[in-house]
Structures are given as C-alpha cells and as structure tokens.
Design a protein around this motif. Structure first.
Motif, mmCIF file in Angstrom:
data_model
loop_
_atom_site.group_PDB
_atom_site.id
_atom_site.type_symbol
_atom_site.label_atom_id
_atom_site.label_comp_id
_atom_site.label_asym_id
_atom_site.label_seq_id
_atom_site.Cartn_x
_atom_site.Cartn_y
_atom_site.Cartn_z
ATOM 1 N N GLY A 39 0.816 -1.206 0.000
ATOM 2 C CA GLY A 39 0.000 0.000 0.000
ATOM 3 C C GLY A 39 0.848 1.252 0.000
ATOM 4 N N PHE A 73 -3.441 -2.623 3.367
ATOM 5 C CA PHE A 73 -3.138 -1.905 2.128
ATOM 6 C C PHE A 73 -3.532 -0.430 2.258
ATOM 7 C CE2 PHE A 73 -3.963 -0.670 -2.303
ATOM 8 C CZ PHE A 73 -2.800 -1.120 -2.920
ATOM 9 N N THR A 124 -10.222 2.848 0.953
ATOM 10 C CA THR A 124 -9.763 1.453 0.898
ATOM 11 C C THR A 124 -9.839 0.802 2.269
ATOM 12 O OG1 THR A 124 -8.263 1.997 -0.928
ATOM 13 C CG2 THR A 124 -7.837 -0.055 0.275
ATOM 14 N N ALA A 155 -6.897 6.262 0.155
ATOM 15 C CA ALA A 155 -6.439 5.349 1.209
ATOM 16 C C ALA A 155 -7.513 5.170 2.272
ATOM 17 C CB ALA A 155 -5.148 5.877 1.839
#
Length: 430
Positions: free
Chosen positions: A79, A136, A102, A99
């Motif tokens: 990530g 990630f 996710t 981010a």
C-alpha cells in the motif's frame, strides 16, 4: 536539533490551509484508520478465534487469529508503494482520500462476513482478504497524514505538527476498546459473539464519512505544490527511492523497530494475555487497555514539546534507552497480578507515547519532497513488518514455550537494534 532539517524545500503554511484545518484533517484521518485497525486487533483476541477458527484448541486458535492479524502488516508496504507513488506524483490530498476509502470499505465488509459455522473454510479466507485490504489502505494513509501536517508546518514546528497525526493511534485505540467495553455493558458475552462484534466494524462507516468530509476540505500542501511548480516530481518514486535512498530506508525501518514491538506487546498481546492466561474478565481487560490508550495519548504531545526544546534525535535516544531498561522489569510486572499489570501499562504506554509521537517526523526527515510520501510510508511499514506484524504471535509463543522472561528479552533486543540505528543516523536523518 532544529526541525528545519526536514527538507530544504519546505515552505511556510499555505494561507488556504489554516493550522486548525490541517491538524484536524491529519488527526481525524489517522484516528479513523487506527480505529478500524484496532477494532480488528481487539476482535482477534475476543471473538475471531471462536468464530473463524473453531476446530482448534484455544492456543492454536488464538495463534491462527494473530496470523490473520499479521497479514495487514505485510500488505502495508505494498500500500505504501502504490499510494506513495500517487502521493508523490498526483498529490497528498487525493491519495489520502483513496487510502481512507480502501481501509474503510475493508473494515465494513468484515462486519458483514459469515462465520466458519456458516460457510466453512471460506470464512477465514475472506477475513484474511479483508485484513489485507485494511493493511493496504493503512499503508497509504499514515505517510500522507504525517506529510499533510509537517509540510504545512511553520519553521521550527515540524515535530509539534508531526505529533498530531500520531495522536490518531491512541485515540483510535481508545475508541476501539471503548466500543467493545460499552457493548459488553449492554449485551451479554454470548450476544457479543453472535452479532455484537459486528457493530464496531459496520459503524465505522460513520467515521469514514466524517473523515472524507474533512479531507476533501483541504488544499494541497505548499511543499508538494512547490515541487509541481519547479518540475521536481519523478516518474517512478519507488525506483528513485531504492536507487538513491537505500541507507535511509534501512536505518529508518529499524529506528522504528522498538516502537512497534513495545506497542503490540502492550496492546494486542497484553489483551490476549490478560484474558487467556490471567483469566481477567473481558470488561476489566478492556478497561486496562483504555487506561493505556489515555496514557499513550498524553505522552505524545509531551514528546513533541521536549523535541522542540532538546532535539528530536536526543529525545528518541533517551526514550529508547528507557525502553531497554524497562524490558528487564517486564517479566515481573506481567506476572505479578492485575495490580502490577496496571503498572506495566503506565510505563509501557508512557514510553510508547514518547517514541511514537516523534517517529512520524523522524521517518520523513531524510527524504526530499519528490519521494517523501513513498519513502516515509515504506519505512514506517517495513518497520511494521519487523516490529509489529508478528509481535503478538512471537510474544504469545515465547511466553507459552519459554516463559515471560523471554518476552522481556525480545523487547530488549528490539531496543538495542533501534538505539544502534538512531546512533548510526546523522542529525539530519532522524
């Protein structure tokens, strides 16, 4: 040591981003990410061994649960590379939003997963996949949040600004422990295992919405905007990083080693030890963790202020020495009953705040703007692999096979390695 060593390209804060907005955006984002991360860590001790690994004996089930816990740490460097690439190419703001999404989507899905009893071996496989998604996302979140704060900081204030995103870890730990504590006060332990454990995972969607609103309200950092204006961005940041900054990557990884080992011994492992070995009730064990999160949070700003006065490197050296000394007292404190566990938490989380509060700014310091997102993220997440991913597993295994003394040795060796790497780093590298 002055904080102005962070980067020769840093500029004063943009008038478009007020200090309050910048610090709120960095703190809120990391709080949400770490809440999601620690909700999993708590569930890995309290409910996942029963729900996802029911055919094993209790110790094996706990180790299997910790194994899925560790998957996220191996996902984090990936990530860091992916989000770091876009963070150094496209910008800090857009990448931080991606981010956060996710991480958030992975967390909500965990709350919707069927158990082993319902779909068999597919259940732990799906759990592992979602845990990978959490790692990630967090791999791309942390570095960007630190840069959002430090690249908007006035000269001489980077350790103080860099402290704010670090506060997300204790606040997230407090909230994740607190929500399980509240659940156990309003529902039975059987109900928690049946459906209650899903509430924190699904409810995190509310926090994600707040985080997105705050993140979307900010503009790009002045330092990155300057890199755009001067055409300083590189095509593939990770290649530039491994070509010209290998030393900083290696040293930075192990500068953060003791930080991670101490924290995951004092949180995920301590929770499992209290519940599984000392047989402390879930609620009481969570109360201990809540106290730890408060102390953790209190010492982070103290570290920021001390670093401004005495130097970031000097405070990190002193704290690492104290962690090494503390490792000798760990076995006695951990085996002395519930009262001495509280003493352990006071010292462990106080030291954790002192080291964690500075580690974000320290890991960003050696990297120039055009690879700083990638560099600081990869360094932090490599440290997570070596220091955090297997810490609960290793500590559990050492305690079960050799006794608590060896858990103390484990922490002591980590402190020695960290101290050596800080001393090998120059004043501009930590």
């Amino acid at each position: 040591m002055s904080d102005t060593t962070l980067s020769p390209t840093a500029e004063p804060s943009s008038t478009l981003n007020s200090p309050a907005r910048v610090l709120l955006a960095s703190l809120v984002g990391t709080t949400i990410e770490f809440f999601d991360f620690y909700v999993y860590a708590t569930a890995a001790v309290l409910v996942f061994p029963t729900l996802f690994f029911p055919n094993s004996d209790p110790t094996t089930a706990l180790l299997a649960s910790f194994a899925t816990f560790s998957i996220a740490f191996f996902a984090r460097p990936l990530g860091a590379v992916v989000f770091g690439h876009f963070g150094d190419r496209v910008g800090r703001k857009t990448t931080l939003v991606a981010a956060l999404l996710t991480m958030g989507i992975s967390t909500v899905i965990i709350g919707l997963l069927p158990s082993y009893e319902q779909i068999g071996v597919i259940a732990p496989l799906l759990l592992a996949l979602c845990r990978f998604g959490q790692g990630f996302g967090l791999g791309g979140e942390w570095g960007g949040a630190v840069l959002l704060a430090t690249e908007n900081a006035p000269e001489g204030k980077r350790s103080w600004y860099g402290m704010f995103p670090q506060l997300g870890a204790p606040v997230g730990l407090f909230l994740s422990s607190g929500v399980f504590w509240l659940l156990l006060h309003v529902i039975s332990q059987e109900a928690l295992l049946s459906w209650g454990w899903r509430v924190p995972f699904i409810a995190s969607i509310i926090l994600i919405a707040v985080g997105l609103w705050v993140r979307l309200s900010i503009t790009e950092t002045p330092a990155f905007q300057k890199a755009i204006d001067k055409h300083e961005r590189v095509e593939v940041p990770v290649m530039e990083l491994f070509r010209n900054h290998k030393r900083s990557l290696v040293l930075g990884t192990f500068v953060a080693l003791a930080t991670f080992v101490l924290f995951y011994i004092g949180s995920a492992y301590l929770l499992s030890y209290n519940v599984k070995v000392l047989k402390i009730p879930f609620i009481d064990a969570l109360e201990i963790q809540i106290v730890g999160s408060i102390l953790f949070g209190i010492f982070i700003p103290i570290a920021g202020k001390l670093a401004e006065r005495f130097g970031r490197r000097e405070v990190l050296i002193a704290t690492t020495v104290l962690i090494g000394i503390f490792s000798f007292f760990l076995p006695g404190l951990m085996t002395g009953g519930e009262g001495s566990i509280f003493v352990f938490v006071i010292f462990a989380m106080g030291l954790m705040g002192m080291t964690y509060g500075l580690i974000g700014t320290a890991l960003a310091a050696p990297f120039p703007t055009n690879v700083r997102y990638t560099g600081s993220s990869i360094t932090f997440n490599f440290a997570g692999i070596f220091g955090a991913s297997l810490a609960p597993y290793i500590a559990t295994w050492l305690q079960a096979n050799y006794g608590m003394t060896y858990v103390g040795y484990y922490l002591g060796v980590a402190a020695l390695i960290t101290l050596a790497c800080i001393l090998l780093s120059g004043k501009d590298e930590v």
